[in-house]
Scaffold this motif. Sequence first.
Motif, PDB file in Angstrom:
ATOM      1  N   ASP A 173      -4.245  45.298 -49.704  1.00  0.00           N
ATOM      2  CA  ASP A 173      -4.377  45.177 -51.161  1.00  0.00           C
ATOM      3  C   ASP A 173      -4.073  43.771 -51.665  1.00  0.00           C
ATOM      4  OD1 ASP A 173      -5.196  47.780 -51.378  1.00  0.00           O
ATOM      5  OD2 ASP A 173      -3.288  48.543 -52.166  1.00  0.00           O
ATOM      6  N   MET A 174      -3.287  43.001 -50.924  1.00  0.00           N
ATOM      7  CA  MET A 174      -2.983  41.626 -51.340  1.00  0.00           C
ATOM      8  C   MET A 174      -4.276  40.791 -51.383  1.00  0.00           C
ATOM      9  SD  MET A 174      -0.506  39.781 -52.479  1.00  0.00           S
ATOM     10  CE  MET A 174       0.902  40.799 -52.107  1.00  0.00           C
ATOM     11  N   VAL A 175      -5.228  41.110 -50.506  1.00  0.00           N
ATOM     12  CA  VAL A 175      -6.517  40.406 -50.485  1.00  0.00           C
ATOM     13  C   VAL A 175      -7.557  41.180 -51.290  1.00  0.00           C
ATOM     14  CG1 VAL A 175      -8.366  39.507 -49.002  1.00  0.00           C
ATOM     15  CG2 VAL A 175      -5.980  39.434 -48.217  1.00  0.00           C
ATOM     16  N   HIS A 176      -7.538  42.485 -51.155  1.00  0.00           N
ATOM     17  CA  HIS A 176      -8.525  43.376 -51.765  1.00  0.00           C
ATOM     18  C   HIS A 176      -8.581  43.230 -53.286  1.00  0.00           C
ATOM     19  CE1 HIS A 176      -9.711  47.761 -52.717  1.00  0.00           C
ATOM     20  NE2 HIS A 176     -10.816  47.101 -52.429  1.00  0.00           N
ATOM     21  N   TYR A 177      -7.420  43.138 -53.916  1.00  0.00           N
ATOM     22  CA  TYR A 177      -7.365  43.006 -55.369  1.00  0.00           C
ATOM     23  C   TYR A 177      -7.178  41.534 -55.720  1.00  0.00           C
ATOM     24  CZ  TYR A 177      -7.242  48.026 -55.546  1.00  0.00           C
ATOM     25  OH  TYR A 177      -7.575  49.346 -55.409  1.00  0.00           O
ATOM     26  N   LEU A 178      -8.192  40.956 -56.315  1.00  0.00           N
ATOM     27  CA  LEU A 178      -8.189  39.530 -56.624  1.00  0.00           C
ATOM     28  C   LEU A 178      -7.085  39.148 -57.600  1.00  0.00           C
ATOM     29  CD1 LEU A 178     -12.046  38.997 -56.845  1.00  0.00           C
ATOM     30  CD2 LEU A 178     -10.529  38.455 -54.935  1.00  0.00           C
TER      31      LEU A 178
ATOM     32  N   ILE B  34     -15.203  44.410 -61.590  1.00  0.00           N
ATOM     33  CA  ILE B  34     -14.207  45.453 -61.317  1.00  0.00           C
ATOM     34  C   ILE B  34     -13.395  45.019 -60.100  1.00  0.00           C
ATOM     35  CG2 ILE B  34     -13.816  47.875 -60.766  1.00  0.00           C
ATOM     36  CD1 ILE B  34     -16.544  48.450 -62.141  1.00  0.00           C
ATOM     37  N   ASP B  35     -12.133  44.666 -60.353  1.00  0.00           N
ATOM     38  CA  ASP B  35     -11.278  44.145 -59.295  1.00  0.00           C
ATOM     39  C   ASP B  35     -11.181  45.142 -58.144  1.00  0.00           C
ATOM     40  OD1 ASP B  35      -9.606  42.425 -57.951  1.00  0.00           O
ATOM     41  OD2 ASP B  35      -7.869  42.742 -59.250  1.00  0.00           O
ATOM     42  N   GLY B  36     -11.310  44.631 -56.929  1.00  0.00           N
ATOM     43  CA  GLY B  36     -11.222  45.466 -55.740  1.00  0.00           C
ATOM     44  C   GLY B  36     -12.556  46.056 -55.306  1.00  0.00           C
TER      45      GLY B  36
ATOM     46  N   VAL C 209     -16.866  45.394 -54.458  1.00  0.00           N
ATOM     47  CA  VAL C 209     -17.867  44.389 -54.099  1.00  0.00           C
ATOM     48  C   VAL C 209     -18.470  43.848 -55.392  1.00  0.00           C
ATOM     49  CG1 VAL C 209     -20.131  44.044 -53.030  1.00  0.00           C
ATOM     50  CG2 VAL C 209     -18.371  45.361 -51.832  1.00  0.00           C
ATOM     51  N   GLY C 210     -18.567  42.548 -55.496  1.00  0.00           N
ATOM     52  CA  GLY C 210     -19.097  41.897 -56.690  1.00  0.00           C
ATOM     53  C   GLY C 210     -18.025  41.327 -57.602  1.00  0.00           C
ATOM     54  N   ALA C 211     -16.776  41.771 -57.449  1.00  0.00           N
ATOM     55  CA  ALA C 211     -15.689  41.199 -58.249  1.00  0.00           C
ATOM     56  C   ALA C 211     -15.500  39.748 -57.834  1.00  0.00           C
ATOM     57  CB  ALA C 211     -14.399  41.988 -58.053  1.00  0.00           C
ATOM     58  N   SER C 212     -15.146  38.897 -58.807  1.00  0.00           N
ATOM     59  CA  SER C 212     -14.987  37.482 -58.476  1.00  0.00           C
ATOM     60  C   SER C 212     -13.765  36.890 -59.168  1.00  0.00           C
ATOM     61  CB  SER C 212     -16.250  36.699 -58.827  1.00  0.00           C
ATOM     62  OG  SER C 212     -16.555  36.829 -60.197  1.00  0.00           O
ATOM     63  N   TYR C 213     -13.195  35.924 -58.481  1.00  0.00           N
ATOM     64  CA  TYR C 213     -12.023  35.182 -58.949  1.00  0.00           C
ATOM     65  C   TYR C 213     -12.507  33.782 -59.310  1.00  0.00           C
ATOM     66  CZ  TYR C 213      -7.376  32.991 -58.706  1.00  0.00           C
ATOM     67  OH  TYR C 213      -6.213  32.302 -58.981  1.00  0.00           O
ATOM     68  N   HIS C 214     -12.395  33.432 -60.573  1.00  0.00           N
ATOM     69  CA  HIS C 214     -12.865  32.138 -61.074  1.00  0.00           C
ATOM     70  C   HIS C 214     -11.669  31.237 -61.348  1.00  0.00           C
ATOM     71  CE1 HIS C 214     -17.110  33.360 -62.019  1.00  0.00           C
ATOM     72  NE2 HIS C 214     -16.539  34.525 -61.778  1.00  0.00           N
ATOM     73  N   TRP C 215     -11.820  29.933 -61.033  1.00  0.00           N
ATOM     74  CA  TRP C 215     -10.733  29.001 -61.286  1.00  0.00           C
ATOM     75  C   TRP C 215     -11.253  27.683 -61.841  1.00  0.00           C
ATOM     76  CZ3 TRP C 215     -12.649  29.749 -56.368  1.00  0.00           C
ATOM     77  CH2 TRP C 215     -13.118  28.615 -55.706  1.00  0.00           C
ATOM     78  N   VAL C 216     -10.363  27.055 -62.621  1.00  0.00           N
ATOM     79  CA  VAL C 216     -10.554  25.685 -63.096  1.00  0.00           C
ATOM     80  C   VAL C 216      -9.181  25.036 -62.967  1.00  0.00           C
ATOM     81  CG1 VAL C 216     -11.120  24.180 -65.045  1.00  0.00           C
ATOM     82  CG2 VAL C 216     -12.364  26.328 -64.724  1.00  0.00           C
ATOM     83  N   GLY C 217      -9.102  23.963 -62.183  1.00  0.00           N
ATOM     84  CA  GLY C 217      -7.819  23.302 -61.966  1.00  0.00           C
ATOM     85  C   GLY C 217      -7.925  21.797 -62.034  1.00  0.00           C
ATOM     86  N   ASN C 218      -6.786  21.170 -61.888  1.00  0.00           N
ATOM     87  CA  ASN C 218      -6.694  19.699 -61.905  1.00  0.00           C
ATOM     88  C   ASN C 218      -7.442  19.096 -63.081  1.00  0.00           C
ATOM     89  OD1 ASN C 218      -5.004  19.366 -59.657  1.00  0.00           O
ATOM     90  ND2 ASN C 218      -6.743  19.663 -58.284  1.00  0.00           N
TER      91      ASN C 218
ATOM     92  N   HIS D 107     -15.608  29.688 -57.876  1.00  0.00           N
ATOM     93  CA  HIS D 107     -15.252  31.110 -57.846  1.00  0.00           C
ATOM     94  C   HIS D 107     -15.494  31.656 -56.443  1.00  0.00           C
ATOM     95  CE1 HIS D 107     -19.606  31.364 -58.727  1.00  0.00           C
ATOM     96  NE2 HIS D 107     -19.557  32.507 -58.075  1.00  0.00           N
ATOM     97  N   GLN D 108     -14.808  32.751 -56.152  1.00  0.00           N
ATOM     98  CA  GLN D 108     -15.040  33.464 -54.897  1.00  0.00           C
ATOM     99  C   GLN D 108     -15.339  34.914 -55.246  1.00  0.00           C
ATOM    100  OE1 GLN D 108     -11.487  32.720 -52.661  1.00  0.00           O
ATOM    101  NE2 GLN D 108     -10.324  34.341 -53.633  1.00  0.00           N
ATOM    102  N   THR D 109     -16.263  35.490 -54.509  1.00  0.00           N
ATOM    103  CA  THR D 109     -16.763  36.821 -54.799  1.00  0.00           C
ATOM    104  C   THR D 109     -16.609  37.715 -53.576  1.00  0.00           C
ATOM    105  OG1 THR D 109     -18.385  35.875 -56.311  1.00  0.00           O
ATOM    106  CG2 THR D 109     -18.807  38.131 -55.552  1.00  0.00           C
ATOM    107  N   ILE D 110     -16.149  38.944 -53.813  1.00  0.00           N
ATOM    108  CA  ILE D 110     -16.058  39.931 -52.732  1.00  0.00           C
ATOM    109  C   ILE D 110     -17.476  40.378 -52.381  1.00  0.00           C
ATOM    110  CG2 ILE D 110     -15.238  42.214 -52.027  1.00  0.00           C
ATOM    111  CD1 ILE D 110     -12.872  41.828 -53.952  1.00  0.00           C
ATOM    112  N   MET D 111     -17.847  40.213 -51.113  1.00  0.00           N
ATOM    113  CA  MET D 111     -19.196  40.557 -50.656  1.00  0.00           C
ATOM    114  C   MET D 111     -19.224  41.832 -49.812  1.00  0.00           C
ATOM    115  SD  MET D 111     -20.769  38.094 -52.098  1.00  0.00           S
ATOM    116  CE  MET D 111     -22.419  38.204 -51.462  1.00  0.00           C
ATOM    117  N   GLN D 112     -18.101  42.144 -49.144  1.00  0.00           N
ATOM    118  CA  GLN D 112     -18.081  43.287 -48.241  1.00  0.00           C
ATOM    119  C   GLN D 112     -16.650  43.806 -48.107  1.00  0.00           C
ATOM    120  OE1 GLN D 112     -19.651  42.329 -44.374  1.00  0.00           O
ATOM    121  NE2 GLN D 112     -19.272  44.366 -43.549  1.00  0.00           N
ATOM    122  N   ILE D 113     -16.512  45.126 -48.050  1.00  0.00           N
ATOM    123  CA  ILE D 113     -15.207  45.760 -47.865  1.00  0.00           C
ATOM    124  C   ILE D 113     -15.351  46.888 -46.858  1.00  0.00           C
ATOM    125  CG2 ILE D 113     -13.329  47.061 -48.953  1.00  0.00           C
ATOM    126  CD1 ILE D 113     -14.245  45.825 -51.656  1.00  0.00           C
TER     127      ILE D 113
END
Length: 177
Positions: A46-51, A74-76, A78-87, A94-100
């Motif tokens: 779940d630490m990886v599964h849930y973005l 929908i977190d957890g 396929v298709g859920a994505s984690y978007h970031w803007v830093g620095n 962003h990174q997207t879950i492709m397979q579980i």
Amino acid sequence: MKKILLIIAIVLVAFIGFGLFQASKLQNLQIVKSVTIKGTQQEVFDMVHYLKNFPKWSPFLAADPTQKYEVKGIDGMVGASYHWVGNGGEDVGHQTIMQIDSLNFIGMKCDIQKPFAAQPTFEYSFKETQNGIEVTQDFQLQSSLVDAFFMWAFGAVEEMENTNQQGLDLMKKAVEK
């Protein structure tokens, strides 16, 4: 003076030739790292599964605590994505879950837009051992010869290896606390 210029030219050509040879080995980069975590398979998975959990073990957020992020979809699932803007807007992607495969495998694809464009993949496998749950991260990146040359010239592979291991170590710390 001509001899000095000739020597400089020869050294430069040798450096570029050697660099391109080394870079050709980095065009299909694979970095595999693992860590064993004391916890249940469900907790570790779940630490990886849930973005929403990624900030707990993100080496990028550890390096830039002002990074902005959000989970879309929908977190957890396929298709859920984690978007970031830093620095200050210099790191974007962003990174997207492709397979579980529940409790065993999660495949993700990244789309990094800044500071350089890249589309690496991350595959996480989870295996129960007598010492805990072994998490293996398989990072893969395909690059052009020019991009690979710059990765070689600036030692980026070692930095990527260290960053990937730091993320797994932070995951271990987050689960075991």
